[in-house]
Scaffold this active site. Structure first.
Site, PDB file in Angstrom:
ATOM      1  N   GLU A   1       0.832  -1.195   0.000  1.00 19.35           N
ATOM      2  CA  GLU A   1       0.000   0.000   0.000  1.00 19.35           C
ATOM      3  C   GLU A   1       0.873   1.253   0.000  1.00 19.35           C
ATOM      4  O   GLU A   1       1.787   1.370   0.823  1.00 19.35           O
ATOM      5  CB  GLU A   1      -0.917   0.039   1.226  1.00 19.35           C
ATOM      6  CG  GLU A   1      -2.041  -0.968   1.182  1.00 19.35           C
ATOM      7  CD  GLU A   1      -3.030  -0.799   2.310  1.00 19.35           C
ATOM      8  OE1 GLU A   1      -4.180  -1.232   2.145  1.00 19.35           O
ATOM      9  OE2 GLU A   1      -2.663  -0.235   3.364  1.00 19.35           O
ATOM     10  N   CYS A   2       0.589   2.173  -0.898  1.00 27.16           N
ATOM     11  CA  CYS A   2       1.242   3.471  -0.964  1.00 27.16           C
ATOM     12  C   CYS A   2       2.767   3.310  -0.957  1.00 27.16           C
ATOM     13  O   CYS A   2       3.344   2.909  -1.949  1.00 27.16           O
ATOM     14  CB  CYS A   2       0.753   4.382   0.155  1.00 27.16           C
ATOM     15  SG  CYS A   2       0.984   6.138  -0.223  1.00 27.16           S
TER      16      CYS A   2
END
Length: 435
Positions: free
Chosen positions: A331-332
């Site tokens: 994520e990210c």
């Protein structure tokens, strides 16, 4: 101390000093022997770690946009020993500020859904008598949101405190305390928010100083009325059934260090409650990926540590080996590390894991911010999700099959998000809960 009670600290706007006041209050309550725990409204990874340091208990996020009322109530109640502690919720932004178009997800929604009173933290540094119409406006704006008290922040002197208190007297709201304006209580920040708790060598001293400043108040003014604050807290609603997130595997390896710090506590708690075994490891320490069925690389600040990540050959080699046969999800920041390269703010390109056809850069910043509705039709992360996006990275290349269809908070269809290749998937979105 009565069990399962709570109170919300909110403000008219961002920048009022809610975090400093909340940390001071959590530390002060803990010092006085009151069992207390913190919570943070909305999608925030950094403030909860400060809450945990201030009172010694894990801080959960309560998100009125991304979570159902039942889910918020279950997380707020805590359960077990946690449920016996006073819950202090730190609001985000202004009391009534939420997602477009109608402000859904605001702190006010938590106040209504949990039937909790609000203590308004007011930055009084540049006002005197004008504090009265400001507080009156917030107190009377919504009959479903009860403003039960006020904390005056950044107060300059006893004379200043006196003017503020006299102006507020006709409103009948207790002024619980006055926090002095002090340079040593400012909290350093960077592009995604505050500098992380784990990066501050002076954190314990800061928390003690903040608690002392809140307890004593402005020199010459009254001390903080801690008993009154505890007394105005109210009981939390009894939580019903609210199933958590199902673990993606039995054995889960989670990256955790200063570059991979943004994992929601409620997510990890759900996985453990679902029977998963979670092993933490540090890519920055060049740890090998532990034996696991699923690897999770959370967000964080890989751009600040890109050189170390690129040099962590044990980590990268073991991650590539794992990805040959078992799932990896990022994520990210974790998503960027799964890519081929990351360009830092100085323009230096650092080689990443090379598991997705992704190149990102921080040489030119562009803010991406907002809630997201996400849908994956197949494979890893299949289903509908509620999430949030907040980053400044520029995508130079994204080649491959998209992971998510995406919509913003107003229901507008966005470009597809993320990538998937083989057993590997990721996106810039932080998943908060099932939609």
């Amino acid at each position: 101390m009565a069990a399962s009670r709570g109170v919300i600290l909110a403000a008219p706007s961002s920048g009022a000093g809610k975090t400093t006041v909340t940390l001071a209050l959590l530390r002060l309550l803990a010092q006085r022997g009151v069992a207390v725990r913190g919570a943070k409204s909305g999608p925030d990874y950094i403030d909860p770690k400060f809450h945990e340091a201030a009172c010694g208990r894990v801080c959960l996020n309560l998100d009125a946009w991304a979570m159902t009322r039942a889910r918020v109530a279950a997380l707020a109640e805590g359960g077990g020993d946690e449920g016996e502690a006073l819950l202090v919720i730190e609001g985000a932004m202004g009391l009534f500020d939420g997602a477009p178009p109608d402000g859904r997800g605001a702190v006010a929604d938590l106040s209504r859904d949990l039937a909790l009173p609000v203590v308004l933290v007011v930055d009084a540094g540049r006002m005197a008598q004008s504090v009265a119409p400001l507080v009156a406006g917030f107190a009377g704006h919504d009959p479903g949101v009860r403003v039960a008290g006020v904390i005056l922040n950044k107060v300059g002197s006893a004379r200043h405190a006196g003017m503020l208190r006299r102006a507020l007297e006709p409103l009948g709201l207790p002024v619980l305390g006055t926090m002095p304006r002090r340079a040593d209580l400012a909290m350093p920040s960077r592009h995604l928010g505050l500098v992380q708790a784990g990066e501050r060598a002076d954190l314990e001293d800061f928390l003690d100083r903040a608690a002392e400043a809140l307890a004593e108040g402005v020199p010459g003014d009254r001390p903080f009325d801690l008993e009154a604050l505890v007394a105005l807290s109210t009981g939390l609603p009894q939580a019903g059934d609210a199933p958590g997130m199902v673990p993606p595997a039995q054995r889960i390896a989670v990256a955790q260090d200063q570059a991979f710090a943004f994992a929601y506590p409620h997510l990890l708690r759900d996985w453990r409650a679902g029977g998963a075994e979670i092993t933490l490891f540090s890519p920055l320490m060049d740890d090998p990926v532990p034996q696991a069925d699923f690897v999770y690389l959370p967000g964080g600040y890989p751009e600040l540590h890109a050189g170390r990540i690129a040099a962590s050959e044990v980590f990268l080699t073991s991650l590539r080996a794992h990805a040959e046969t078992r799932p990896v999800y990022g994520e990210c920041g974790g998503y960027m590390v799964l890519g081929e390269g990351l360009v830092d703010a100085e323009g230096t390109r650092h080689r990443m894991a090379g598991l997705l056809g992704l190149e990102t850069s921080f040489q030119t910043w562009r803010m991406h911010l907002g809630y997201r509705r996400l849908r994956a039709g197949q494979g890893l992360m299949q289903g509908d999700w509620a999430g949030h996006e907040f980053h400044y990275a520029t995508t130079l290349k994204a080649e491959g099959e998209a992971l998510f269809q995406a919509w913003d908070a107003e229901g507008t269809r966005l470009e597809d998000m993320g990538l998937r290749r083989g057993h590997v998937a990721g996106s810039f979105a932080h998943v908060i809960d099932r939609a």
